[in-house]
Design a protein around this motif. Structure first.
Motif, PDB file in Angstrom:
ATOM      1  N   ILE A  19      57.957  55.474  57.336  1.00  0.00           N
ATOM      2  CA  ILE A  19      58.979  55.443  56.279  1.00  0.00           C
ATOM      3  C   ILE A  19      60.308  55.095  56.948  1.00  0.00           C
ATOM      4  N   GLY A  21      62.696  51.289  58.059  1.00  0.00           N
ATOM      5  CA  GLY A  21      62.370  50.022  58.724  1.00  0.00           C
ATOM      6  C   GLY A  21      63.442  49.566  59.702  1.00  0.00           C
ATOM      7  N   THR A  23      65.811  50.487  63.568  1.00  0.00           N
ATOM      8  CA  THR A  23      65.603  50.443  65.018  1.00  0.00           C
ATOM      9  C   THR A  23      64.521  51.414  65.479  1.00  0.00           C
ATOM     10  N   VAL A  24      64.591  52.646  64.953  1.00  0.00           N
ATOM     11  CA  VAL A  24      63.631  53.666  65.405  1.00  0.00           C
ATOM     12  C   VAL A  24      62.228  53.324  64.872  1.00  0.00           C
ATOM     13  N   ALA A  25      62.148  52.918  63.598  1.00  0.00           N
ATOM     14  CA  ALA A  25      60.853  52.539  63.018  1.00  0.00           C
ATOM     15  C   ALA A  25      60.215  51.437  63.863  1.00  0.00           C
ATOM     16  N   ARG A  27      60.678  50.835  67.046  1.00  0.00           N
ATOM     17  CA  ARG A  27      60.213  51.379  68.336  1.00  0.00           C
ATOM     18  C   ARG A  27      58.886  52.142  68.176  1.00  0.00           C
ATOM     19  N   SER A  43      60.091  50.859  53.036  1.00  0.00           N
ATOM     20  CA  SER A  43      61.526  50.865  53.299  1.00  0.00           C
ATOM     21  C   SER A  43      62.186  49.766  52.469  1.00  0.00           C
ATOM     22  N   SER A  45      64.651  48.057  53.417  1.00  0.00           N
ATOM     23  CA  SER A  45      65.021  46.948  54.310  1.00  0.00           C
ATOM     24  C   SER A  45      64.197  47.027  55.589  1.00  0.00           C
ATOM     25  N   TYR A  66      60.985  55.430  49.768  1.00  0.00           N
ATOM     26  CA  TYR A  66      59.839  56.353  49.743  1.00  0.00           C
ATOM     27  C   TYR A  66      59.762  57.071  48.398  1.00  0.00           C
ATOM     28  N   ALA A  80      61.059  57.883  59.541  1.00  0.00           N
ATOM     29  CA  ALA A  80      62.063  57.241  60.401  1.00  0.00           C
ATOM     30  C   ALA A  80      63.179  56.606  59.584  1.00  0.00           C
ATOM     31  N   ASP A  82      67.037  56.755  57.814  1.00  0.00           N
ATOM     32  CA  ASP A  82      68.283  57.347  58.306  1.00  0.00           C
ATOM     33  C   ASP A  82      68.822  58.394  57.333  1.00  0.00           C
ATOM     34  N   VAL A  86      65.419  62.483  52.910  1.00  0.00           N
ATOM     35  CA  VAL A  86      64.190  61.689  52.687  1.00  0.00           C
ATOM     36  C   VAL A  86      63.164  62.062  53.751  1.00  0.00           C
ATOM     37  N   SER A 105      64.937  61.990  62.671  1.00  0.00           N
ATOM     38  CA  SER A 105      66.303  62.506  62.592  1.00  0.00           C
ATOM     39  C   SER A 105      66.431  63.912  63.150  1.00  0.00           C
TER      40      SER A 105
HETATM   41  N1  LIG Z   1      63.831  59.742  67.333  1.00  0.00           N
HETATM   42  C1  LIG Z   1      64.560  58.880  67.993  1.00  0.00           C
HETATM   43  O1  LIG Z   1      64.166  58.411  69.053  1.00  0.00           O
HETATM   44  C2  LIG Z   1      65.901  58.484  67.442  1.00  0.00           C
HETATM   45  C3  LIG Z   1      66.740  57.636  68.146  1.00  0.00           C
HETATM   46  C4  LIG Z   1      67.941  57.224  67.558  1.00  0.00           C
HETATM   47  C5  LIG Z   1      68.255  57.683  66.271  1.00  0.00           C
HETATM   48  N2  LIG Z   1      67.428  58.519  65.622  1.00  0.00           N
HETATM   49  C6  LIG Z   1      67.624  58.958  64.215  1.00  0.00           C
HETATM   50  O2  LIG Z   1      66.609  58.276  63.445  1.00  0.00           O
HETATM   51  C7  LIG Z   1      67.103  57.852  62.166  1.00  0.00           C
HETATM   52  C8  LIG Z   1      66.891  56.343  61.962  1.00  0.00           C
HETATM   53  O3  LIG Z   1      67.652  55.632  62.929  1.00  0.00           O
HETATM   54  P1  LIG Z   1      67.672  54.032  62.987  1.00  0.00           P
HETATM   55  O4  LIG Z   1      68.507  53.683  64.150  1.00  0.00           O
HETATM   56  O5  LIG Z   1      66.285  53.503  62.889  1.00  0.00           O
HETATM   57  O6  LIG Z   1      68.454  53.690  61.628  1.00  0.00           O
HETATM   58  P2  LIG Z   1      68.562  52.283  60.894  1.00  0.00           P
HETATM   59  O7  LIG Z   1      69.821  52.329  60.087  1.00  0.00           O
HETATM   60  O8  LIG Z   1      68.340  51.178  61.853  1.00  0.00           O
HETATM   61  O9  LIG Z   1      67.305  52.288  59.896  1.00  0.00           O
HETATM   62  C9  LIG Z   1      67.199  53.159  58.822  1.00  0.00           C
HETATM   63  C10 LIG Z   1      66.110  52.621  57.918  1.00  0.00           C
HETATM   64  O10 LIG Z   1      65.789  53.596  56.931  1.00  0.00           O
HETATM   65  C11 LIG Z   1      65.584  52.901  55.692  1.00  0.00           C
HETATM   66  N3  LIG Z   1      65.735  53.831  54.565  1.00  0.00           N
HETATM   67  C12 LIG Z   1      66.857  54.368  54.062  1.00  0.00           C
HETATM   68  N4  LIG Z   1      66.557  55.138  52.982  1.00  0.00           N
HETATM   69  C13 LIG Z   1      65.218  55.069  52.792  1.00  0.00           C
HETATM   70  C14 LIG Z   1      64.313  55.627  51.849  1.00  0.00           C
HETATM   71  N5  LIG Z   1      64.758  56.416  50.839  1.00  0.00           N
HETATM   72  N6  LIG Z   1      62.998  55.346  51.972  1.00  0.00           N
HETATM   73  C15 LIG Z   1      62.548  54.554  52.969  1.00  0.00           C
HETATM   74  N7  LIG Z   1      63.377  53.985  53.896  1.00  0.00           N
HETATM   75  C16 LIG Z   1      64.679  54.251  53.799  1.00  0.00           C
HETATM   76  C17 LIG Z   1      66.633  51.808  55.726  1.00  0.00           C
HETATM   77  O11 LIG Z   1      66.334  50.793  54.789  1.00  0.00           O
HETATM   78  C18 LIG Z   1      66.510  51.340  57.172  1.00  0.00           C
HETATM   79  O12 LIG Z   1      65.463  50.394  57.293  1.00  0.00           O
HETATM   80  C19 LIG Z   1      68.543  58.306  62.153  1.00  0.00           C
HETATM   81  O13 LIG Z   1      68.548  59.534  61.437  1.00  0.00           O
HETATM   82  C20 LIG Z   1      68.942  58.532  63.590  1.00  0.00           C
HETATM   83  O14 LIG Z   1      69.878  59.580  63.688  1.00  0.00           O
HETATM   84  C21 LIG Z   1      66.252  58.919  66.183  1.00  0.00           C
END
Ligand SMILES: NC(=O)c1ccc[n+]([C@@H]2O[C@H](COP(=O)([O-])OP(=O)(O)OC[C@H]3O[C@@H](n4cnc5c(N)ncnc54)[C@H](O)[C@@H]3O)[C@@H](O)[C@H]2O)c1
Ligand SMILES: C[C@@]1(CC(=O)O)C2=NC(=C\c3[nH]c(c(CCC(=O)O)c3CC(=O)O)Cc3[nH]c(c(CC(=O)O)c3CCC(=O)O)/C=C3\N/C(=C\2)[C@@H](CCC(=O)O)[C@]3(C)CC(=O)O)/[C@H]1CCC(=O)O
Length: 215
Positions: A19, A21, A23-25, A27, A43, A45, A66, A80, A82, A86, A105
């Motif tokens: 869930i 799409g 940077t983290v998704a 990875r 997602s 986007s 989601y 995954a 942000d 959710v 998160s």
């Molecule tokens: N676990 C880790 O290794 C790690 C590392 C960095 C950041 N984070 C945390 O992970 C989260 C995601 O970070 P990111 O860098 O991938 O963010 P990002 O902004 O690159 O991606 C967020 C994604 O979530 C999607 N999204 C938003 N609302 C949604 C919904 N209701 N249903 C489905 N998708 C939805 C967006 O469309 C987007 O594709 C953040 O909370 C960040 O703090 C975790």
């Protein structure tokens, strides 16, 4: 302290839901595809890389936020997005369905975390700090990468081949155990590192087995 159990999971052909799409998704998605999972991303986007993969049919993209009920049929779940709320809702549904869930998160809302991973063919080294320091996990993984060279890939292929032959040829557990132990004492790894290893022919393998059967 040791809250997490390390395991190696076969997700080949199994449905895994991610869930979000971003940077983290991305990875999380790439190793899942390498492991043969049937990947579905929900997602609104997608990152450029994930979008290209969806375009190539390597993953299924459901282009919307989601919604409860989305996790039906999955064996593994990654929350995954942000949006913390959710991710919380995804973790709640996964818990109800008895599915393992990773929460990007805030890891404590989930039931598993992702280690840093180093691969050398059949060898996998996974490094976890139990969430204490993800950057440290990445850095330690890099340090280990410097210690374990590319020679481990052919070495493990070699061990796999010999172990398969031994298991086929030797019904007696005691003989098998002796052969497998001697296999680990060969200097093949050093030879592979130095580039002096000459691949064993099937005749050489069978003759090595015959010579090493006895105590
Ligand atoms: N676990 C880790 O290794 C790690 C590392 C960095 C950041 N984070 C945390 O992970 C989260 C995601 O970070 P990111 O860098 O991938 O963010 P990002 O902004 O690159 O991606 C967020 C994604 O979530 C999607 N999204 C938003 N609302 C949604 C919904 N209701 N249903 C489905 N998708 C939805 C967006 O469309 C987007 O594709 C953040 O909370 C960040 O703090 C975790
Ligand atoms: C190893 C790796 C694997 C992977 O993700 O594939 C991984 N994180 C990586 C990188 C990384 N992550 C973060 C940064 C920024 C620096 C920093 O904050 O430290 C960097 C560094 C970077 O990007 O370089 C931020 C971050 N991460 C988590 C949270 C939330 C929280 O702590 O709860 C936040 C804060 C978010 C925020 O504040 O918004 C959580 C987790 N990250 C984990 C794994 C799990 C624990 C692993 C362990 O230690 O055992 C765990 C618990 C859950 C999980 O994600 O599975 C991968 C390296 C891959 C590689 O390169 O080798």
């Amino acid at each position: 302290m040791n809250k997490y159990l390390p395991i190696m999971l076969d997700v080949g052909g199994r449905r895994v839901m991610v869930i979000g799409g971003g940077t983290v998704a991305e990875r999380k998605a790439i190793p899942l595809l390498e492991a043969g999972a049937e990947l579905v991303i929900i997602s609104p986007s997608l990152s450029g890389t994930l979008s290209a993969m969806a375009g190539d049919g390597r993953l299924e993209w459901i282009s919307r936020p989601y919604a409860p009920g989305d996790l039906q049929g999955a064996v593994l779940v990654y929350a995954a997005s942000d949006d913390r709320a959710v991710n919380e809702a995804v973790a709640g549904e996964a818990r109800l369905l008895g599915l393992p869930v990773n929460v990007a998160s805030h890891a404590e809302a989930g039931t598993f975390i992702t280690p840093g991973v180093l691969r050398r063919g059949r060898l996998t080294v996974a490094v976890s700090t139990s969430g204490a320091g993800p950057s440290a996990a990445a850095e330690i993984t890099q340090r280990i990468a410097g210690l374990l060279g590319e020679e481990y890939e052919p070495y493990l292929d070699f061990l796999h081949e010999l172990r398969t032959v031994i298991k086929r040829l030797e019904p007696a557990a005691e003989v098998r155990a002796r052969l497998l132990q001697r296999l680990g004492q060969l200097e093949v790894l050093d030879e592979m590192r130095q580039g002096t290893f000459i691949p064993w022919t099937p005749e050489k393998i069978e003759s090595w087995v015959a010579c090493n059967r006895e105590a």
